[in-house]
Enzyme design. Sequence first.
Site, PDB file in Angstrom:
ATOM      1  N   LEU A  11       0.860  -1.181   0.000  1.00 39.47           N
ATOM      2  CA  LEU A  11       0.000   0.000   0.000  1.00 39.47           C
ATOM      3  C   LEU A  11       0.900   1.235   0.000  1.00 39.47           C
ATOM      4  CD1 LEU A  11      -2.640  -0.901   2.776  1.00 39.47           C
ATOM      5  CD2 LEU A  11      -2.983  -1.027   0.301  1.00 39.47           C
ATOM      6  N   ASP A  12       0.402   2.343  -0.570  1.00 40.48           N
ATOM      7  CA  ASP A  12       1.133   3.596  -0.492  1.00 40.48           C
ATOM      8  C   ASP A  12       1.316   3.992   0.972  1.00 40.48           C
ATOM      9  OD1 ASP A  12       1.082   3.679  -3.240  1.00 40.48           O
ATOM     10  OD2 ASP A  12      -0.588   5.096  -3.348  1.00 40.48           O
ATOM     11  N   THR A  13       2.354   4.749   1.241  1.00 43.96           N
ATOM     12  CA  THR A  13       2.630   5.199   2.606  1.00 43.96           C
ATOM     13  C   THR A  13       1.431   5.908   3.224  1.00 43.96           C
ATOM     14  OG1 THR A  13       4.996   5.419   2.159  1.00 43.96           O
ATOM     15  CG2 THR A  13       4.114   6.691   3.999  1.00 43.96           C
ATOM     16  N   THR A  31      -1.730   5.660   2.445  1.00 45.35           N
ATOM     17  CA  THR A  31      -2.970   4.878   2.424  1.00 45.35           C
ATOM     18  C   THR A  31      -3.015   3.984   3.652  1.00 45.35           C
ATOM     19  OG1 THR A  31      -2.960   4.855   0.009  1.00 45.35           O
ATOM     20  CG2 THR A  31      -4.353   3.237   1.101  1.00 45.35           C
TER      21      THR A  31
END
Length: 263
Positions: free
Chosen positions: A94-96, A98
């Site tokens: 996951l993106d940082t 998110t």
Amino acid sequence: MKTDRKERIRQAKASRNAHKPRRLPSQADSPATEGPRTPFYPGMDIPVLLETPRFLILGKPAGLAVHPGPSTQDSVETRLLPHPRGGPWLAHRLDTDTSGCLLVARRKTALIEAQAAFQDRQVRKLYWAVVVGTLPQDSGEIDAPLLRKSGPSGWRMVVDAKGDEARTRWRVLGRGKGLCWVELELLTGRTHQARIHCAALGTPILGDRVYGAAAGPSLPGLHLLARSLELNLPSDTLAAEASPPNFMAETLQRMGCEGATQS
């Protein structure tokens, strides 16, 4: 005579044994009990939404990277205790910024099985987002291929016919004050897919510093949550739901969206 000597030796041994301290049955026979075990280093816990012998589904906090990088060593990966036989391993990312459901494999065979499920699109991923603007319809699907492009300021994903297939199904869950609360089903798993597809619809995600509003000190956190994750594997059926971070829950409450914080 020999008989008397043997008898004296036997009596002496019996006397010595009688004075030896005896171990209690609980001391001799009961195994030592272990305290509760944790998959994390002390003081570096992450909420665990689901735990099996082969998998973990974590509730990743917004702002925590999944891998360490040049700017930070704190990450999901560095918080996990290593296993003597290797692992654990992140099965996806996951993106940082998110938050939400993140799958971790505790065995190498489990990792291979999960990676095959992602590759074969046997995983159902639902996201929640708060987007800026108004969507004219209550549901729809966007099919917009994505391509990674690099520039002087770094890289970003762009909609480009030469890119990889990317499809997202969406539906509106609530509306209010110039914002929409939407559910996103990622039918493919491209980098930044949810963020750029929302922007391509003309409704960027609230708090998106790359594909949304210009960065500023008052810009809120990214209002994107990996709400649920479902996998039907040959060995396991896994399902978990994550609640939105506080800043996102507060926005949904101000919009008048009831039930937005329930898991």
